[in-house]
Structure formats: C-alpha cells, structure tokens
Design an enzyme around this catalytic site. Structure first.
Site, PDB file in Angstrom:
ATOM      1  N   ARG A  21      27.024  37.794  71.909  1.00  0.00           N
ATOM      2  CA  ARG A  21      26.562  36.991  73.056  1.00  0.00           C
ATOM      3  C   ARG A  21      25.988  37.863  74.164  1.00  0.00           C
ATOM      4  O   ARG A  21      24.961  37.530  74.749  1.00  0.00           O
ATOM      5  CB  ARG A  21      27.699  36.136  73.619  1.00  0.00           C
ATOM      6  CG  ARG A  21      28.104  34.992  72.715  1.00  0.00           C
ATOM      7  CD  ARG A  21      29.280  34.236  73.297  1.00  0.00           C
ATOM      8  NE  ARG A  21      30.396  35.141  73.492  1.00  0.00           N
ATOM      9  CZ  ARG A  21      31.371  34.986  74.378  1.00  0.00           C
ATOM     10  NH1 ARG A  21      31.386  33.939  75.164  1.00  0.00           N
ATOM     11  NH2 ARG A  21      32.355  35.843  74.471  1.00  0.00           N
ATOM     12  N   ASN A  39      30.018  30.966  71.915  1.00  0.00           N
ATOM     13  CA  ASN A  39      30.761  30.981  70.655  1.00  0.00           C
ATOM     14  C   ASN A  39      31.170  29.554  70.296  1.00  0.00           C
ATOM     15  O   ASN A  39      31.456  28.743  71.179  1.00  0.00           O
ATOM     16  CB  ASN A  39      32.031  31.825  70.775  1.00  0.00           C
ATOM     17  CG  ASN A  39      31.749  33.309  70.754  1.00  0.00           C
ATOM     18  OD1 ASN A  39      30.694  33.749  70.328  1.00  0.00           O
ATOM     19  ND2 ASN A  39      32.702  34.095  71.232  1.00  0.00           N
TER      20      ASN A  39
END
Length: 95
Positions: A21, A39
């Site tokens: 990320r 996520n």
C-alpha cells in the site's frame, strides 16, 4: 478530458504486510494519480486510480510487480466512469 480514466483494481498474492500500500501511494504521488488503496480481509489489496490514461496505465503495469517484497499473483482491473477524485490516500480497515 477524454483522456482521464478510472481503474478499480484487486491485487492478489503476497501483498499485505510487505509495504504494498505504501509503495502504491508513493507511485501514485509520483505519477500525479488520485484515488485510494486499502487491504481487504481476504488478503488482497484493492485500489482505485484516476488520472491521465498514460499515467494510470503506468501504475497498472507497476501493480503487477508491486513493492520489493510483494509476490503478485494476479491483478484484476475494472474500468469505471471517471469521478474526479482530488487526492490519493491509504485507507484503513473498514471491516
């Protein structure tokens, strides 16, 4: 305006706990892309990218590799209507 696109992606493999990320965030900032990344509870990473077609296509290619420790198995891409997001963010868990 016609060269502005939106791509909604789902990345599977070893993509959580490996900086995916944060690397996606950095790539998006470098490419001047707006959207978000987060996520998912099933182990995938979900992201939305909005921007110029060439830059979005570039980050989509990058998603197949991801962060240095990631092992990407699949990147599913869905193109959606452009919505005009104005920033890029890492979303927290909402599950």
């Amino acid at each position: 305006m016609t060269n502005l696109i939106r791509a909604h992606v789902f990345v599977s493999g070893t993509v959580q706990g490996v900086g995916y990320r944060y690397s996606t965030y950095n790539q998006a900032k470098q490419l001047d892309i707006n959207g978000w990344v987060r996520n998912l509870p099933d182990g995938r990473v979900e992201a939305v990218f909005e921007g110029k077609k060439a830059e979005v296509e570039q980050i989509l290619r990058w998603c197949h590799q991801g962060s240095r420790s990631a092992e990407v198995k699949n990147v599913a891409i869905e193109y959606e209507p452009f919505q005009g997001l104005t920033s890029f963010e890492i979303k927290g868990r909402d599950w």
